[in-house]
Design a protein around this motif. Structure first.
Motif, short mmCIF file in Angstrom:
data_model
loop_
_atom_site.label_atom_id
_atom_site.label_comp_id
_atom_site.label_asym_id
_atom_site.label_seq_id
_atom_site.Cartn_x
_atom_site.Cartn_y
_atom_site.Cartn_z
N SER A 108 0.83 -1.21 0.00
CA SER A 108 0.00 0.00 0.00
C SER A 108 0.86 1.26 0.00
O SER A 108 0.34 2.37 -0.06
N LEU A 109 2.19 1.07 0.09
CA LEU A 109 3.11 2.19 0.12
C LEU A 109 3.81 2.32 -1.24
O LEU A 109 3.91 1.37 -2.00
N LEU A 110 4.30 3.53 -1.51
CA LEU A 110 5.12 3.70 -2.70
C LEU A 110 6.41 2.90 -2.51
O LEU A 110 7.10 3.03 -1.51
N THR A 111 6.72 2.08 -3.48
CA THR A 111 7.87 1.21 -3.38
C THR A 111 8.95 1.66 -4.37
O THR A 111 8.66 1.93 -5.53
N THR A 112 10.16 1.75 -3.91
CA THR A 112 11.28 2.11 -4.77
C THR A 112 11.74 0.87 -5.53
O THR A 112 12.14 -0.12 -4.92
N ILE A 113 11.68 0.94 -6.84
CA ILE A 113 12.08 -0.18 -7.68
C ILE A 113 13.29 0.22 -8.50
O ILE A 113 13.29 1.26 -9.15
N SER A 114 14.33 -0.58 -8.49
CA SER A 114 15.50 -0.31 -9.31
C SER A 114 15.22 -0.84 -10.71
O SER A 114 15.07 -2.04 -10.91
N SER A 115 15.13 0.06 -11.68
CA SER A 115 14.77 -0.33 -13.03
C SER A 115 15.97 -0.23 -13.96
O SER A 115 16.77 0.70 -13.86
N SER A 116 16.07 -1.18 -14.85
CA SER A 116 17.14 -1.18 -15.84
C SER A 116 16.63 -0.52 -17.10
O SER A 116 15.64 -0.94 -17.68
N PHE A 117 17.32 0.53 -17.54
CA PHE A 117 16.94 1.26 -18.75
C PHE A 117 17.99 0.99 -19.82
O PHE A 117 19.05 1.61 -19.80
N PRO A 118 17.76 0.08 -20.76
CA PRO A 118 18.75 -0.10 -21.83
C PRO A 118 18.80 1.12 -22.75
O PRO A 118 17.76 1.57 -23.23
N GLY A 170 12.19 1.80 -20.41
CA GLY A 170 12.02 1.81 -18.96
C GLY A 170 10.82 0.99 -18.53
O GLY A 170 9.81 0.92 -19.24
N ASP A 171 10.92 0.35 -17.37
CA ASP A 171 9.81 -0.43 -16.79
C ASP A 171 9.04 0.42 -15.79
O ASP A 171 9.63 1.25 -15.09
N GLY A 172 7.76 0.20 -15.71
CA GLY A 172 6.97 0.94 -14.74
C GLY A 172 5.54 0.43 -14.68
O GLY A 172 5.23 -0.66 -15.17
N TYR A 173 4.67 1.23 -14.07
CA TYR A 173 3.24 0.91 -13.96
C TYR A 173 2.43 2.14 -14.30
O TYR A 173 2.91 3.27 -14.18
N ARG A 174 1.19 1.91 -14.70
CA ARG A 174 0.30 3.04 -14.95
C ARG A 174 -1.12 2.63 -14.56
O ARG A 174 -1.49 1.45 -14.57
N VAL A 175 -1.91 3.66 -14.21
CA VAL A 175 -3.32 3.44 -13.87
C VAL A 175 -4.13 3.37 -15.15
O VAL A 175 -3.93 4.17 -16.08
#
Length: 233
Positions: free
Chosen positions: A122-132, A227-232
């Motif tokens: 339920s909290l904002l989570t810091t994710i280490s993303s790999s950006f080629p 980049g990896d991520g999420y969206r609503v």
């Protein structure tokens, strides 16, 4: 001792057997070199036929004619003849604005910390993303009539301009790709996505004149980040 040279049907100039050279270049440019012999002292009689821009009637891969360029080279062969070396240019194919060849490919990885809404917290989570970071070089070549401008069309994400995508089974193009199933979190529907930013720009452009025809070479540079991520949704 002097000699008088006769030719049946006045069949001069005479093409020297075995002297023809044909070269075809990746752009479609065709070069033909041929040696001829004419009686010494009669060079002016035949000079007009070998002037720059005149057609050269020899067999070659050229689709719409060969045209002399530059001025032929004349030399006394010492046997009562003058030999001249004639070069002529044509093209073996029409220029295509959509024909590209890959020159180079580079792939490096940039790491950054990005804040995404985590799927299980339920909290904002810091994710280490790999950006080629992906860069590529494409070259476009062709031959056009010197009186017309060369085609210059910027590559698009459509084939044949494709960037190899390390995380995709399809060519890498600008845009957003859904990478998984949606899930519910904090009363909203989320989906994982992979976003690609693709930039293409002109790196170099040269035109070389070969008389009636000119050759153009265009070099395009492309750069993409994923980049990896999420969206609503």
């Amino acid at each position: 001792m002097s000699y008088t040279i006769f030719s049946k049907s006045a069949a001069f100039p005479v093409a020297i057997g075995g002297s023809k050279i044909v070269k075809t270049f990746p752009s479609g440019l065709v070069l033909v070199s041929q040696e001829y012999a004419v009686p010494r002292g009669q060079e002016d009689t035949y000079a007009a036929a070998f002037a720059v821009g005149q057609p050269l009637a020899v067999d070659s891969p050229a689709i719409d004619g060969l045209y002399i360029f530059p001025e032929p080279e004349w030399r006394d062969s010492g046997d009562g003849f003058t030999r001249l070396t004639v070069s002529a240019y044509g093209r073996s194919k029409m220029p295509s604005a959509n024909s590209f060849e890959r020159n180079s490919f580079k792939n490096s990885y940039l790491y950054m910390q990005s804040f995404f809404q985590g799927p299980t917290s339920s909290l904002l989570t810091t994710i280490s993303s790999s950006f080629p970071a992906i860069s590529d070089t494409f070259t476009q070549r062709g031959v056009f009539l010197s009186s017309t401008p060369p085609p210059l069309q910027k590559p698009t994400s459509a084939a044949p301009l494709v960037l190899p995508g390390p995380a995709f089974n399809t060519p890498l193009v600008a845009g957003t790709v859904v990478t998984g199933s949606t899930f519910q979190h904090a009363g909203q529907t989320w989906e994982p996505i992979k976003t690609t930013h693709l930039d293409i720009y002109l790196n170099g452009y040269t035109v070389t004149n070969f008389g009636t025809f000119s050759e153009f070479v265009v070099v395009w540079e492309s750069f993409a980040q994923v980049g990896d991520g999420y969206r609503v949704v």
